[in-house]
Design an enzyme around this catalytic site. Structure first.
Site, mmCIF file in Angstrom:
data_model
loop_
_atom_site.group_PDB
_atom_site.id
_atom_site.type_symbol
_atom_site.label_atom_id
_atom_site.label_comp_id
_atom_site.label_asym_id
_atom_site.label_seq_id
_atom_site.Cartn_x
_atom_site.Cartn_y
_atom_site.Cartn_z
ATOM 1 N N SER A 129 -32.200 2.144 19.488
ATOM 2 C CA SER A 129 -32.646 1.494 21.247
ATOM 3 C C SER A 129 -29.976 1.602 20.715
ATOM 4 O O SER A 129 -30.429 1.416 19.421
ATOM 5 C CB SER A 129 -33.207 1.005 21.177
ATOM 6 N N GLU A 131 -29.818 -1.297 21.435
ATOM 7 C CA GLU A 131 -29.990 -2.038 21.663
ATOM 8 C C GLU A 131 -29.538 -2.771 19.799
ATOM 9 O O GLU A 131 -29.253 -3.134 19.302
ATOM 10 C CB GLU A 131 -31.034 -2.691 21.517
ATOM 11 N N TYR A 153 -36.135 -7.270 19.394
ATOM 12 C CA TYR A 153 -36.128 -6.176 20.131
ATOM 13 C C TYR A 153 -35.460 -4.888 18.917
ATOM 14 O O TYR A 153 -35.473 -3.785 17.989
ATOM 15 C CB TYR A 153 -36.032 -5.925 21.541
#
Length: 338
Positions: A129, A131, A153
């Site tokens: 991801s 992120e 996450y």
């Protein structure tokens, strides 16, 4: 390609459903891991794959249980494994860091360990991801950009990325990771800001809401369509050598721009309806994410096909249709064309 067997974790999610469609179209035998509760409540939990469920083979397993994953691999003996399942909503990861860390890291480790033990020739894809970049070290972000995650996450995805690379280097597993930037669709969960916006606008048009409450409007993301991005996943596992790839559009838009586009397409003015809610801000915000997909284009011959406007329109039209609103009539009044 006929006769190849794929196993997808997270098959009931947005990406899993599009990937299952893609693999079926290529003649794959498609298997999916789902929680037992999903099999007991198919009307709700299997909604995204209901239209193809009769073509899939679903197996009960949990990312928190290594024996269940091991048994699934023994039974399926897949040629390719796409590990998409994760606790993926960033805001939830702040509220329940322990569950996010445990499920995402251990789940990835269990899947890799089972694959190595049961079918080491199986090719593996890990859903990374954007992120993972978090507090970005450079703009745009590429495969060599340093990770600085700003949520549980993001941290869990960095760990999964490292596990994938380790199994590739230590055990010779054909394991690749896709560092996917934000990808949306009409199948996006309602908790994500893009779907919150399009459903919110549709609700206003339907007379079911009078405002749209949002948090940080200045956060910028690289938004593409999930349908395009699952093709990149498949292409990674068709390469002779495993590797890691950024999958992105190379364009960035703010949450404000996304909302403006949705309201414009509906013939409305965003400022008349948006209410800023400080409670919707993240504890540690990621301000700017924009990917450099040059490697994916050069090696995989992949590029995003759906424009930002097309993406917003498709999501909005779907939500409007679900609420009984004819968006085409509204578009005649809109200043933006698709």
């Amino acid at each position: 390609m006929k006769g190849r067997r794929a196993l997808i974790t997270g098959i009931t999610g947005q990406d899993g459903s599009y990937l299952a469609e893609l693999l079926l179209s290529k003649g794959y035998e498609v298997h999916g891991l789902v929680r037992r509760v999903a099999l007991q409540d198919p009307g709700h939990r299997l909604e995204r794959i209901a239209h193809i469920q009769d073509k899939l083979q679903l197996h009960s397993a949990s990312l928190e249980s290594f024996p269940s994953i091991y048994q699934a691999f023994q039974k399926v003996q897949p040629d390719e494994c796409y590990h998409l399942a994760a606790q993926s909503f960033v805001s939830y990861s702040f509220e329940d860091e322990f569950s996010t860390i445990n499920t995402n890291i251990n789940g990835t480790h269990y899947v890799l360990a089972a694959l190595k033990a049961v079918c080491p020739k199986c090719r593996f894809y890990f859903a990374g991801s954007s992120e993972m970049f978090g507090k970005v070290a450079e703009v745009p972000q590429s495969e060599t950009t340093r990770f600085h995650p700003r949520s549980a996450y993001g941290i869990s995805k960095v760990a999964g990325f490292d596990l994938t690379r380790n199994y590739r280097e230590a055990y010779g597993i054909h394991a690749s990771a896709g560092i996917l930037f934000n990808h949306e669709s009409p199948r996006r969960g309602f908790e994500f800001v893009t779907r919150k916006i399009t459903f919110g606008v549709a609700s206003i048009l339907a007379g079911k809401a009078k405002e749209l409450r949002l948090g940080n409007l200045e956060a910028k993301r690289d938004w593409g369509h999930a349908r395009d991005y699952v093709e990149a996943m498949w292409l990674m596992l068709q390469q002779d050598e495993p590797d890691d790839y950024v999958v992105a559009t190379g364009e960035t838009h703010s949450v404000h721009e996304f909302a403006d586009m949705a309201f414009d397409l509906a013939g409305l003015k965003a400022d008349d309806y948006i209410v800023i809610d400080p409670q919707l801000y993240r504890p540690a915000e990621v301000q700017l994410l924009i990917g450099n997909p040059a490697k994916a284009k050069a090696v995989l011959n992949w590029s995003s096909r759906t424009s930002f406007t097309e993406l917003v329109y498709e999501m909005l039209e779907s939500d409007c249709r679900a609420l009984g609103v004819d968006l085409s009539q509204r578009r005649r009044k809109a200043a933006v064309s698709v």
